[in-house]
Scaffold this motif. Sequence first.
Motif, PDB file in Angstrom:
ATOM      1  N   LYS A   5       0.811  -1.233   0.180  1.00 26.40           N
ATOM      2  CA  LYS A   5       0.015  -0.019  -0.151  1.00 26.40           C
ATOM      3  C   LYS A   5       0.940   1.293  -0.191  1.00 26.40           C
ATOM      4  N   PRO A   6       0.414   2.373  -0.541  1.00 27.48           N
ATOM      5  CA  PRO A   6       1.145   3.619  -0.605  1.00 27.48           C
ATOM      6  C   PRO A   6       1.471   3.891   0.863  1.00 27.48           C
ATOM      7  N   LEU A   7       2.522   4.374   1.012  1.00 25.17           N
ATOM      8  CA  LEU A   7       3.040   5.046   2.547  1.00 25.17           C
ATOM      9  C   LEU A   7       3.045   6.465   2.681  1.00 25.17           C
ATOM     10  N   LEU A   8       2.714   7.060   3.542  1.00 24.67           N
ATOM     11  CA  LEU A   8       2.921   8.400   3.830  1.00 24.67           C
ATOM     12  C   LEU A   8       3.536   8.598   5.270  1.00 24.67           C
ATOM     13  N   ALA A   9       4.710   9.267   5.309  1.00 25.73           N
ATOM     14  CA  ALA A   9       5.572   9.536   6.361  1.00 25.73           C
ATOM     15  C   ALA A   9       4.698  10.594   7.477  1.00 25.73           C
ATOM     16  N   LEU A  10       4.561  10.120   8.672  1.00 21.45           N
ATOM     17  CA  LEU A  10       3.781  10.894   9.642  1.00 21.45           C
ATOM     18  C   LEU A  10       4.808  10.756  11.086  1.00 21.45           C
ATOM     19  N   HIS A  11       5.525  11.825  11.342  1.00 20.89           N
ATOM     20  CA  HIS A  11       6.365  11.711  12.466  1.00 20.89           C
ATOM     21  C   HIS A  11       6.265  13.034  13.316  1.00 20.89           C
ATOM     22  N   GLU A  12       7.051  12.737  14.440  1.00 27.45           N
ATOM     23  CA  GLU A  12       6.905  14.073  15.224  1.00 27.45           C
ATOM     24  C   GLU A  12       7.311  15.421  14.838  1.00 27.45           C
ATOM     25  N   HIS A  13       7.974  15.433  13.725  1.00 23.93           N
ATOM     26  CA  HIS A  13       8.417  16.570  13.130  1.00 23.93           C
ATOM     27  C   HIS A  13       7.628  17.282  12.069  1.00 23.93           C
ATOM     28  N   ASN A  14       6.590  16.257  11.712  1.00 21.77           N
ATOM     29  CA  ASN A  14       5.673  16.982  10.547  1.00 21.77           C
ATOM     30  C   ASN A  14       4.137  16.476  10.822  1.00 21.77           C
ATOM     31  N   GLU A  15       3.889  15.900  12.123  1.00 24.63           N
ATOM     32  CA  GLU A  15       2.662  15.564  12.259  1.00 24.63           C
ATOM     33  C   GLU A  15       1.317  16.496  12.077  1.00 24.63           C
ATOM     34  N   LYS A  16       1.634  17.553  12.353  1.00 25.07           N
ATOM     35  CA  LYS A  16       0.644  18.305  12.343  1.00 25.07           C
ATOM     36  C   LYS A  16       0.320  18.991  10.873  1.00 25.07           C
ATOM     37  N   GLN A  17       1.198  19.111  10.186  1.00 26.50           N
ATOM     38  CA  GLN A  17       0.871  19.381   8.703  1.00 26.50           C
ATOM     39  C   GLN A  17       0.301  18.107   8.105  1.00 26.50           C
ATOM     40  N   THR A  18       0.926  17.264   8.158  1.00 29.30           N
ATOM     41  CA  THR A  18       0.632  15.865   7.777  1.00 29.30           C
ATOM     42  C   THR A  18      -0.885  15.448   8.350  1.00 29.30           C
ATOM     43  N   ALA A  19      -1.171  15.625   9.421  1.00 26.63           N
ATOM     44  CA  ALA A  19      -2.493  15.207   9.762  1.00 26.63           C
ATOM     45  C   ALA A  19      -3.352  15.912   9.015  1.00 26.63           C
ATOM     46  N   GLN A  20      -3.253  17.313   8.420  1.00 29.98           N
ATOM     47  CA  GLN A  20      -4.302  17.897   7.713  1.00 29.98           C
ATOM     48  C   GLN A  20      -4.333  17.203   6.462  1.00 29.98           C
ATOM     49  N   ARG A  21      -3.249  16.741   5.787  1.00 29.63           N
ATOM     50  CA  ARG A  21      -3.324  16.203   4.529  1.00 29.63           C
ATOM     51  C   ARG A  21      -4.193  14.719   4.394  1.00 29.63           C
ATOM     52  N   VAL A  22      -3.926  13.931   5.603  1.00 33.51           N
ATOM     53  CA  VAL A  22      -4.519  12.980   5.931  1.00 33.51           C
ATOM     54  C   VAL A  22      -6.170  13.112   5.984  1.00 33.51           C
ATOM     55  N   VAL A  23      -6.418  14.004   6.797  1.00 39.94           N
ATOM     56  CA  VAL A  23      -7.851  14.258   6.874  1.00 39.94           C
ATOM     57  C   VAL A  23      -8.503  14.585   5.725  1.00 39.94           C
ATOM     58  N   GLU A  24      -7.976  15.665   5.050  1.00 41.57           N
ATOM     59  CA  GLU A  24      -8.484  15.815   3.640  1.00 41.57           C
ATOM     60  C   GLU A  24      -8.814  14.657   2.720  1.00 41.57           C
ATOM     61  N   ARG A  25      -7.893  13.722   2.772  1.00 44.96           N
ATOM     62  CA  ARG A  25      -8.161  12.481   2.073  1.00 44.96           C
ATOM     63  C   ARG A  25      -9.290  11.711   2.757  1.00 44.96           C
ATOM     64  N   LEU A  26      -9.255  11.577   3.924  1.00 46.15           N
ATOM     65  CA  LEU A  26     -10.428  10.886   4.618  1.00 46.15           C
ATOM     66  C   LEU A  26     -11.726  11.435   4.107  1.00 46.15           C
ATOM     67  N   LEU A  27     -11.669  12.621   4.203  1.00 49.16           N
ATOM     68  CA  LEU A  27     -13.064  13.369   3.997  1.00 49.16           C
ATOM     69  C   LEU A  27     -13.517  13.116   2.562  1.00 49.16           C
ATOM     70  N   GLN A  28     -12.723  12.453   1.654  1.00 54.31           N
ATOM     71  CA  GLN A  28     -13.017  11.983   0.313  1.00 54.31           C
ATOM     72  C   GLN A  28     -13.208  10.955   0.243  1.00 54.31           C
ATOM     73  N   ALA A  29     -13.450  10.259   1.205  1.00 54.40           N
ATOM     74  CA  ALA A  29     -13.963   8.682   1.455  1.00 54.40           C
ATOM     75  C   ALA A  29     -12.841   7.871   1.213  1.00 54.40           C
ATOM     76  N   GLN A  30     -11.673   8.408   1.397  1.00 54.86           N
ATOM     77  CA  GLN A  30     -10.527   7.196   1.284  1.00 54.86           C
ATOM     78  C   GLN A  30     -10.475   6.731   2.791  1.00 54.86           C
ATOM     79  N   SER A  31      -9.948   5.708   3.025  1.00 54.24           N
ATOM     80  CA  SER A  31      -9.334   5.029   4.254  1.00 54.24           C
ATOM     81  C   SER A  31      -7.962   4.894   4.515  1.00 54.24           C
TER      82      SER A  31
END
Length: 289
Positions: free
Chosen positions: A59-85
């Motif tokens: 599966k595609p991997l996306l890095a989410l760690h302590e140095h980028n988690e606030k910005q990456t969290a927004q990207r993940v949520v945007e995709r979740l709102l588009q019905a991705q899991s």
Amino acid sequence: MDSNNTSTPKGILYIVATPIGNLRDLSLRAIEVLRTVDFIAAEDTRHSRPLLDYHNIDKPLLALHEHNEKQTAQRVVERLLQAQSAALISDAGTPLINDPGFPLVRLARTHGIRVSPIPGPCALIATLSASGLPVDRFSFEGFPPRNSQARLSMLKSLTGEQRTLGFYESSHRILEFIEDIGRIFPPERPLVIARELTKMHETIVNTSVAHAAAVIAADPYMQRGEFVVLIQGAEEIRATETLSDEQMNTLELLLEECSLKSAVALCCKITGARKEIAYKTALSLQEKR
């Protein structure tokens, strides 16, 4: 028709626990979820890839760690709102337990996204279950401060805690941490050191505060790997288990001239006071000064 039923469907965020050492400890349900989600948010994609390859998960991997988690969290949520899991995994164990992920989970729930836990390994829980210490009540304190002065201050604040205390520590600071515990906690207090859980060199040692540093120093292997340290909680002091006026006066005088440890030892020798009660009383007196 209920307007809520016409809203745009949302994806699901799965919080997936992964092995803490043994790759076979990934549950069947976790494997199924990781194979069916649209993408996986991983603490370290390089670290997670061998686990996923072992279980034939591509599966595609996306890095989410302590140095980028606030910005990456927004990207993940945007995709979740588009019905991705999506699945969130950490390097080892249960995400968010001293690992990244809190901003993502909070943001997802704020947007009404379903967050579903897929339970599994956790180093703290594994150690508690095999430790032989009381586990009906416990307090997880995470990694102690790196600075010795801050570490000692933290430990001092916990000496009266009646719950079993749990810590994580790295190989680089395990001996220093154990030595600091010995400076603060009563020497007879039971202590457990666990390392390399579920791996070939898994070790769980039951010892005491007084002897723990020697256990670490005597064996070079005891300074390698990732550690869980448990300290048994303090005994509850009942109303009748207090110092007499004579014992209290003696302890107060000794504290003016001696270190806490010496004052407690001398008070017990002179007056016959119980060490645990004298120690807790001495701590309380020091905090009031």
